[in-house]
Structure formats: structure tokens, C-alpha cells
Scaffold this motif. Structure first.
Motif, PDB file in Angstrom:
ATOM      1  N   ALA A 260       0.827  -1.035  -0.257  1.00  0.00           N
ATOM      2  CA  ALA A 260       0.485  -0.309   0.068  1.00  0.00           C
ATOM      3  C   ALA A 260       0.942   0.978   0.156  1.00  0.00           C
ATOM      4  O   ALA A 260       2.243   0.806   0.289  1.00  0.00           O
ATOM      5  CB  ALA A 260      -0.864  -0.058   1.110  1.00  0.00           C
ATOM      6  N   LYS A 261       0.062   1.886  -0.234  1.00  0.00           N
ATOM      7  CA  LYS A 261       0.858   3.770  -0.297  1.00  0.00           C
ATOM      8  C   LYS A 261       0.637   4.991   0.281  1.00  0.00           C
ATOM      9  O   LYS A 261      -0.806   4.619   0.119  1.00  0.00           O
ATOM     10  CB  LYS A 261       1.388   4.212  -2.026  1.00  0.00           C
ATOM     11  N   PHE A 262       1.166   5.430   0.992  1.00  0.00           N
ATOM     12  CA  PHE A 262       0.292   6.286   1.677  1.00  0.00           C
ATOM     13  C   PHE A 262       1.028   7.661   1.974  1.00  0.00           C
ATOM     14  O   PHE A 262       2.361   7.329   0.866  1.00  0.00           O
ATOM     15  CB  PHE A 262       0.024   5.847   3.100  1.00  0.00           C
ATOM     16  N   ASP A 263       0.539   9.188   2.301  1.00  0.00           N
ATOM     17  CA  ASP A 263       1.318   9.935   2.654  1.00  0.00           C
ATOM     18  C   ASP A 263       2.763  10.228   2.384  1.00  0.00           C
ATOM     19  O   ASP A 263       3.570  11.331   1.956  1.00  0.00           O
ATOM     20  CB  ASP A 263       0.757  11.353   2.868  1.00  0.00           C
ATOM     21  N   GLY A 264       3.280   9.230   3.004  1.00  0.00           N
ATOM     22  CA  GLY A 264       4.904   9.598   3.606  1.00  0.00           C
ATOM     23  C   GLY A 264       6.019   8.476   3.003  1.00  0.00           C
ATOM     24  O   GLY A 264       6.281   8.106   3.656  1.00  0.00           O
ATOM     25  N   GLY A 265       4.930   7.008   2.520  1.00  0.00           N
ATOM     26  CA  GLY A 265       5.706   6.361   2.129  1.00  0.00           C
ATOM     27  C   GLY A 265       4.898   5.077   1.886  1.00  0.00           C
ATOM     28  O   GLY A 265       3.680   5.463   1.395  1.00  0.00           O
TER      29      GLY A 265
ATOM     30  N   GLY B  22       6.690  -4.278   6.966  1.00  0.00           N
ATOM     31  CA  GLY B  22       6.808  -2.903   7.750  1.00  0.00           C
ATOM     32  C   GLY B  22       6.357  -1.439   7.162  1.00  0.00           C
ATOM     33  O   GLY B  22       5.712  -1.963   6.247  1.00  0.00           O
ATOM     34  N   VAL B  23       7.306  -0.561   7.632  1.00  0.00           N
ATOM     35  CA  VAL B  23       6.737   0.417   6.286  1.00  0.00           C
ATOM     36  C   VAL B  23       7.873   1.236   6.325  1.00  0.00           C
ATOM     37  O   VAL B  23       9.270   1.761   6.707  1.00  0.00           O
ATOM     38  CB  VAL B  23       6.328   2.089   7.259  1.00  0.00           C
ATOM     39  N   LEU B  24       8.193   1.486   5.056  1.00  0.00           N
ATOM     40  CA  LEU B  24       9.495   2.140   4.306  1.00  0.00           C
ATOM     41  C   LEU B  24       8.897   4.022   4.331  1.00  0.00           C
ATOM     42  O   LEU B  24       7.683   4.999   3.829  1.00  0.00           O
ATOM     43  CB  LEU B  24       9.329   2.194   2.946  1.00  0.00           C
ATOM     44  N   PHE B  25       9.377   4.990   4.572  1.00  0.00           N
ATOM     45  CA  PHE B  25       9.091   6.420   4.556  1.00  0.00           C
ATOM     46  C   PHE B  25       9.963   6.561   3.336  1.00  0.00           C
ATOM     47  O   PHE B  25      11.196   7.087   3.320  1.00  0.00           O
ATOM     48  CB  PHE B  25       9.353   7.043   5.700  1.00  0.00           C
ATOM     49  N   HIS B  26       8.978   8.287   3.164  1.00  0.00           N
ATOM     50  CA  HIS B  26      10.123   9.078   2.717  1.00  0.00           C
ATOM     51  C   HIS B  26      11.226   9.694   2.932  1.00  0.00           C
ATOM     52  O   HIS B  26      10.673  10.545   4.282  1.00  0.00           O
ATOM     53  CB  HIS B  26       8.782  10.090   1.294  1.00  0.00           C
ATOM     54  N   VAL B  27      12.455   9.882   2.460  1.00  0.00           N
ATOM     55  CA  VAL B  27      13.165  11.135   3.178  1.00  0.00           C
ATOM     56  C   VAL B  27      13.305  11.820   2.213  1.00  0.00           C
ATOM     57  O   VAL B  27      13.114  12.582   1.029  1.00  0.00           O
ATOM     58  CB  VAL B  27      14.840  10.538   2.502  1.00  0.00           C
TER      59      VAL B  27
END
Length: 284
Positions: free
Chosen positions: A171-176, A190-195
């Protein structure tokens, strides 16, 4: 972890040999990414029933056990507190030992007995790694009564900077992104966040080259912008969504007002809620 026997400029391979000597001096022999002590098991000095009842007896025999084998004795900390290995040993062996716990999928049941805080997301990994390194071979002697040459430690986590893992974006959300990663025999979510964008020399050089003219009056950057904002087909088929995708979307909308601007906290909370669902609840 792959170790290659690269020769030195003079044709020798003492670099690899020294690495092997260090592993053996630490009391472990490595083969096929699985570790085993280099010495045979010592005879038990106490009964299992007595060790279960007496924590002091447990700690004394455990320390002596590692000293005889020549293996590293270090108690891990979880959330700033030393891990209670006696309690962990009792919880696991009361369920038939670590291998049976894993096969019967009761590891989560063991972890819940410690009542770790929700914010300690690495607790399960740290506790399992500690059991394999500190208690697996102790279990073989003091619970199963085994003797002789130790078997390889099952599922020993081996990590290296050049490891490659595969996975999918769920899935994709605003932050990653919400991702599923395959690590050995385990499937981790887990979750990957945008740098945040940071201006650096490499990005500056890339931006300079990307702004070069293509010969038709447009630049690379302009061409990419057009491609980026090109209209998408509204009738394209949607990709399959897992139960976790629906669960994440539903709870993200519910939690967002309470965690304004705290994307990481929202994701951790949703992951915790998902991990505590039963199989039947996940089917919904």
C-alpha cells in the motif's frame, strides 16, 4: 553472509584465514550461514526441574555452560531493561523447546508473556535472536539431555551490508509505503518512509545534466515533468489488495485525527493492532 577467499596482492589469503581464526576463537564455527559451538557439549550439572524453580541456579549453570564452550556470554536489553533469560527459558521449554515453538507458531504467545511496550517494535526479533545465541544449546543439554557435537543453531539471523532481500509494496500513503519483505524463511511487514529532499553535490550534478537541451527546445527535466504529470487511464484495472491493505486504510483514516502529522506513529500503531489480530479476525 558470504565470505569470499580473495587473495592478497602477493597471492596469499591470510585475510580470510584470520577471519576464520577469529570465529573459532569466539567459540563458534560458521558453515552455510549457520553457527555451531566448536567444542562438544558438557554434561549437565543440575536437573531441569531444579533450574526451572531456582533462577540463581539457572544463571550460574548458564554462565558456566558458555564458559566451557568458549562462546560469548552477553545478556541483551529490550527497552532499556536486561532480558530475563530464565523466564524466557521456562516459557519456551514449557512449550516443548524453541524449534517446536516455531513450528507450532507459538512465538508470539511467548513474547506476549513479557508485556513489552507497544513502542518496542524490535522486541520479537531481539528476544528470538537472544534465545538462539544464549539458550538454544543450553536447552539441548539441560532440557533434552543431549551430548556430543553440537548441531548448527537453527535460523541464526545473519546480517551483512551486502545482503539482498525481495519484497512487495502492499500500500502507499502520504509519507511512504507499506511493504512485505521476505527474509530467509520469514515474511516481515513494515513501513518505508520518504526521505526529505536534501541538496547535495550528487543531486546538483544530476540536476545540471538533466537540464540539458534535447535539441527540440525542451530539456530533460521538462520532458520528465510532462511524463510525470501525464493523465492516467481512469479505466485501468486496479491491483489486488490484501486484507492488510484494507485494514491499514480503515485504521489510518480513524487514527489520523489523533496523530496529526505523526505518520510513523500511525503506522506503528496499525502494525501493532494487525499483529494482535487472530487468524479469524484477519480473514474479515
Amino acid at each position: 553472509m558470504n565470505v569470499t577467499n580473495k587473495p592478497n596482492p602477493d597471492g596469499s589469503t591470510n585475510g580470510f584465514q584470520s577471519q576464520l581464526q577469529v570465529q573459532q576463537q569466539n567459540g563458534w564455527e560458521q558453515g552455510s550461514s549457520r553457527l555451531r559451538p566448536t567444542k562438544p557439549y558438557p554434561a549437565p550439572t543440575a536437573r531441569y526441574q531444579d533450574i526451572v524453580r531456582d533462577a540463581n541456579l539457572f544463571w550460574g549453570t548458564l554462565q558456566a555452560f558458555h564458559k566451557i564452550l568458549g562462546t560469548k556470554y552477553k545478556v541483551a536489553t529490550v527497552g532499556g531493561t536486561s532480558l530475563d533469560l530464565h523466564r524466557l527459558f521456562v516459557e519456551v521449554t514449557s512449550r516443548g523447546g524453541i524449534e517446536k515453538v516455531i513450528v507450532d507458531r507459538k512465538w508470539k504467545e511467548v513474547i506476549l508473556t513479557f508485556n513489552f511496550k507497544d513502542t518496542i517494535t524490535s522486541a520479537s526479533f531481539v528476544v528470538r535472536k537472544s534465545y538462539l545465541s544464549m539458550l538454544y544449546h543450553y536447552e539441548q543439554v539441560y532440557y533434552f539431555g543431549r551430548q556430543g557435537i553440537p548441531p548448527p543453531t537453527p535460523g541464526t539471523p545473519v546480517q551483512a551490508h551486502d545482503d539482498m532481500v525481495s519484497g512487495t509494496i502492499d500500500a502507499k500513503f502520504d509519507g511512504g509505503y507499506v511493504v512485505t519483505v521476505i527474509l530467509g524463511s520469514e515474511q516481515l511487514k513494515g513501513v518505508l518512509f520518504h526521505v526529505p529532499d536534501n541538496v547535495s553535490q550528487s543531486s546538483h550534478a544530476e540536476g545540471t545534466s538533466s537540464s540539458q537541451n534535447l535539441g527540440d527546445g525542451t530539456s530533460n527535466s521538462q520532458s520528465r515533468k510532462r511524463a510525470k504529470y501525464a493523465p492516467r487511464d481512469p479505466f485501468r484495472p486496479k491491483s489486488n489488495r490484501s486484507g492488510y491493505n484494507f485494514f491499514f486504510a480503515e485504521n489510518y483514516a480513524r487514527l489520523k485525527p489523533s496523530y496529526h502529522g505523526q505518520e510513523r506513529a500511525i503506522s506503528k500503531r496499525i502494525g501493532f493492532l494487525w499483529n494482535n489480530l487472530s487468524e479469524a479476525e484477519r480473514q474479515v
